[in-house]
Design an enzyme around this catalytic site. Structure first.
Site, PDB file in Angstrom:
ATOM      1  N   ASN A  46       1.129  -1.071   0.044  1.00 51.69           N
ATOM      2  CA  ASN A  46       0.061   0.082  -0.091  1.00 51.69           C
ATOM      3  C   ASN A  46       0.657   1.201  -0.153  1.00 51.69           C
ATOM      4  O   ASN A  46       1.991   1.239   0.571  1.00 51.69           O
ATOM      5  CB  ASN A  46      -1.096   0.148   0.991  1.00 51.69           C
ATOM      6  CG  ASN A  46      -0.403  -0.406   2.542  1.00 51.69           C
ATOM      7  OD1 ASN A  46       0.337  -0.724   2.487  1.00 51.69           O
ATOM      8  ND2 ASN A  46      -1.093   0.397   3.464  1.00 51.69           N
ATOM      9  N   GLU A  48       0.424   5.060   0.472  1.00 52.79           N
ATOM     10  CA  GLU A  48      -0.711   6.154   1.004  1.00 52.79           C
ATOM     11  C   GLU A  48      -0.430   7.604   0.724  1.00 52.79           C
ATOM     12  O   GLU A  48       0.803   7.827  -0.043  1.00 52.79           O
ATOM     13  CB  GLU A  48      -0.765   6.030   2.553  1.00 52.79           C
ATOM     14  CG  GLU A  48      -1.534   4.760   2.993  1.00 52.79           C
ATOM     15  CD  GLU A  48      -1.549   4.410   4.473  1.00 52.79           C
ATOM     16  OE1 GLU A  48      -1.278   5.557   5.318  1.00 52.79           O
ATOM     17  OE2 GLU A  48      -2.400   3.546   5.139  1.00 52.79           O
ATOM     18  N   ASN A  49      -1.122   8.468   0.772  1.00 47.92           N
ATOM     19  CA  ASN A  49      -0.886   9.937   0.556  1.00 47.92           C
ATOM     20  C   ASN A  49      -1.415  10.872   1.614  1.00 47.92           C
ATOM     21  O   ASN A  49      -2.594  10.560   2.170  1.00 47.92           O
ATOM     22  CB  ASN A  49      -1.568  10.037  -0.971  1.00 47.92           C
ATOM     23  CG  ASN A  49      -1.239  11.360  -1.613  1.00 47.92           C
ATOM     24  OD1 ASN A  49      -1.548  12.302  -1.384  1.00 47.92           O
ATOM     25  ND2 ASN A  49      -0.133  11.307  -2.334  1.00 47.92           N
ATOM     26  N   TYR A  52      -5.569  11.674   1.530  1.00 51.48           N
ATOM     27  CA  TYR A  52      -5.989  10.314   1.718  1.00 51.48           C
ATOM     28  C   TYR A  52      -6.452   9.367   0.815  1.00 51.48           C
ATOM     29  O   TYR A  52      -6.179   8.345   0.427  1.00 51.48           O
ATOM     30  CB  TYR A  52      -6.750  10.081   3.110  1.00 51.48           C
ATOM     31  CG  TYR A  52      -6.122  10.507   4.221  1.00 51.48           C
ATOM     32  CD1 TYR A  52      -5.035  11.191   4.301  1.00 51.48           C
ATOM     33  CD2 TYR A  52      -7.209  10.773   5.501  1.00 51.48           C
ATOM     34  CE1 TYR A  52      -4.499  11.572   5.528  1.00 51.48           C
ATOM     35  CE2 TYR A  52      -6.648  11.215   6.873  1.00 51.48           C
ATOM     36  CZ  TYR A  52      -5.212  11.749   6.733  1.00 51.48           C
ATOM     37  OH  TYR A  52      -4.605  12.125   7.775  1.00 51.48           O
ATOM     38  N   CYS A  57      -4.264   0.442  -2.370  1.00 51.70           N
ATOM     39  CA  CYS A  57      -4.059  -0.649  -1.609  1.00 51.70           C
ATOM     40  C   CYS A  57      -2.871  -1.424  -2.104  1.00 51.70           C
ATOM     41  O   CYS A  57      -2.719  -1.355  -3.491  1.00 51.70           O
ATOM     42  CB  CYS A  57      -5.283  -1.363  -1.574  1.00 51.70           C
ATOM     43  SG  CYS A  57      -6.450  -0.877  -0.739  1.00 51.70           S
ATOM     44  N   GLU A  59      -3.077  -4.786  -2.858  1.00 50.98           N
ATOM     45  CA  GLU A  59      -3.421  -5.722  -3.816  1.00 50.98           C
ATOM     46  C   GLU A  59      -3.489  -5.130  -5.241  1.00 50.98           C
ATOM     47  O   GLU A  59      -2.924  -5.518  -6.370  1.00 50.98           O
ATOM     48  CB  GLU A  59      -4.835  -6.274  -3.619  1.00 50.98           C
ATOM     49  CG  GLU A  59      -4.631  -7.141  -2.361  1.00 50.98           C
ATOM     50  CD  GLU A  59      -4.990  -6.125  -1.130  1.00 50.98           C
ATOM     51  OE1 GLU A  59      -4.837  -5.013  -0.958  1.00 50.98           O
ATOM     52  OE2 GLU A  59      -5.789  -6.831  -0.275  1.00 50.98           O
ATOM     53  N   CYS A  90     -10.021  -5.416   0.186  1.00 52.71           N
ATOM     54  CA  CYS A  90     -10.936  -4.249   0.309  1.00 52.71           C
ATOM     55  C   CYS A  90     -12.081  -4.583  -0.872  1.00 52.71           C
ATOM     56  O   CYS A  90     -11.679  -5.381  -1.758  1.00 52.71           O
ATOM     57  CB  CYS A  90     -10.683  -3.212   0.708  1.00 52.71           C
ATOM     58  SG  CYS A  90     -10.292  -2.382  -1.046  1.00 52.71           S
ATOM     59  N   CYS A  93     -10.417  -3.849  -4.239  1.00 53.51           N
ATOM     60  CA  CYS A  93      -9.538  -4.876  -4.492  1.00 53.51           C
ATOM     61  C   CYS A  93     -10.197  -6.160  -5.174  1.00 53.51           C
ATOM     62  O   CYS A  93      -9.643  -6.675  -6.080  1.00 53.51           O
ATOM     63  CB  CYS A  93      -8.476  -4.951  -3.406  1.00 53.51           C
ATOM     64  SG  CYS A  93      -7.372  -3.841  -3.105  1.00 53.51           S
TER      65      CYS A  93
HETATM   66  N1  THU Z   1      -5.174  -1.679   2.488  1.00 51.43           N
HETATM   67  C1  THU Z   1      -4.638  -2.440   1.820  1.00 51.43           C
HETATM   68  O1  THU Z   1      -3.481  -2.351   1.111  1.00 51.43           O
HETATM   69  N2  THU Z   1      -5.363  -3.757   1.229  1.00 51.43           N
HETATM   70  C2  THU Z   1      -6.560  -3.979   1.557  1.00 51.43           C
HETATM   71  O2  THU Z   1      -7.198  -4.816   1.165  1.00 51.43           O
HETATM   72  C3  THU Z   1      -7.395  -3.248   2.742  1.00 51.43           C
HETATM   73  C4  THU Z   1      -6.618  -1.678   3.074  1.00 51.43           C
HETATM   74  C5  THU Z   1      -4.552  -0.299   2.696  1.00 51.43           C
HETATM   75  C6  THU Z   1      -5.195   0.810   2.487  1.00 51.43           C
HETATM   76  C7  THU Z   1      -4.605   1.876   3.452  1.00 51.43           C
HETATM   77  O3  THU Z   1      -3.416   2.179   3.247  1.00 51.43           O
HETATM   78  C8  THU Z   1      -4.447   0.666   4.812  1.00 51.43           C
HETATM   79  O4  THU Z   1      -4.446  -0.477   4.422  1.00 51.43           O
HETATM   80  C9  THU Z   1      -5.552   1.084   5.922  1.00 51.43           C
HETATM   81  O5  THU Z   1      -6.544   0.932   5.117  1.00 51.43           O
END
Ligand code: THU
Length: 136
Positions: A46, A48-49, A52, A57, A59, A90, A93
């Site tokens: 993942n 992030e930024n 937000y 993610c 995946e 999620c 994904c």
């Molecule tokens: N996240 C993933 O990388 N994969 C998922 O399937 C669920 C959530 C990340 C997104 C964010 O950077 C952090 O987990 C918290 O939600």
């Protein structure tokens, strides 16, 4: 079903990617490793930024990297976190996995050694697919 050696390599790749996650806002690093039918392993984390919703993610990062490297079919995805319990992908994904890997196994693992496994069709029943776009 991936053999034990391949599964171990997938798990290692997912944890390595998790270590490279950029997650300064959620503090929830995630790694994902995809297996192609010819045995290649492609991983993502993942990213992030500060804005937000611009974060990605693990995946989807893995799928983007794999597609850019010429892979469009996947049989297994391993998701790694250091959460207490294994976390499934999620919803977004799941949909993106559906496009390239409708039959794939999804394994979620934690640093603590917990494991959960599903088929994508269990996680995303009645999916929207390319055929859903067809008009008669
Ligand atoms: N996240 C993933 O990388 N994969 C998922 O399937 C669920 C959530 C990340 C997104 C964010 O950077 C952090 O987990 C918290 O939600």
């Amino acid at each position: 079903m991936a053999d034990a050696t391949t599964l171990a390599a997938l798990r290692a790749a997912a944890f390595e990617a998790m270590e490279r996650a950029y997650a300064p806002y959620s503090h929830f690093p995630v790694g994902a490793a995809l297996l192609t039918p010819d045995g290649a392993i492609i991983s993502g984390c993942n990213v992030e930024n500060s804005s937000y919703p611009a974060g990605t993610c693990a995946e989807r990062a893995a799928i983007g990297a794999a597609v850019a490297a010429g892979h469009r079919e996947f049989t297994h995805v391993v998701v790694a976190t250091n959460a207490d319990r294994p976390t499934p992908p999620c919803g977004i994904c799941r949909q993106v996995l559906q496009e390239f890997a409708p039959q794939c196994r999804v394994t979620s693992i934690t640093r603590g050694g917990a494991v959960a496994e599903w088929s994508l069709s269990e996680l995303l029943p009645n999916p929207f697919t390319p055929s859903s776009l067809r008009r008669e």
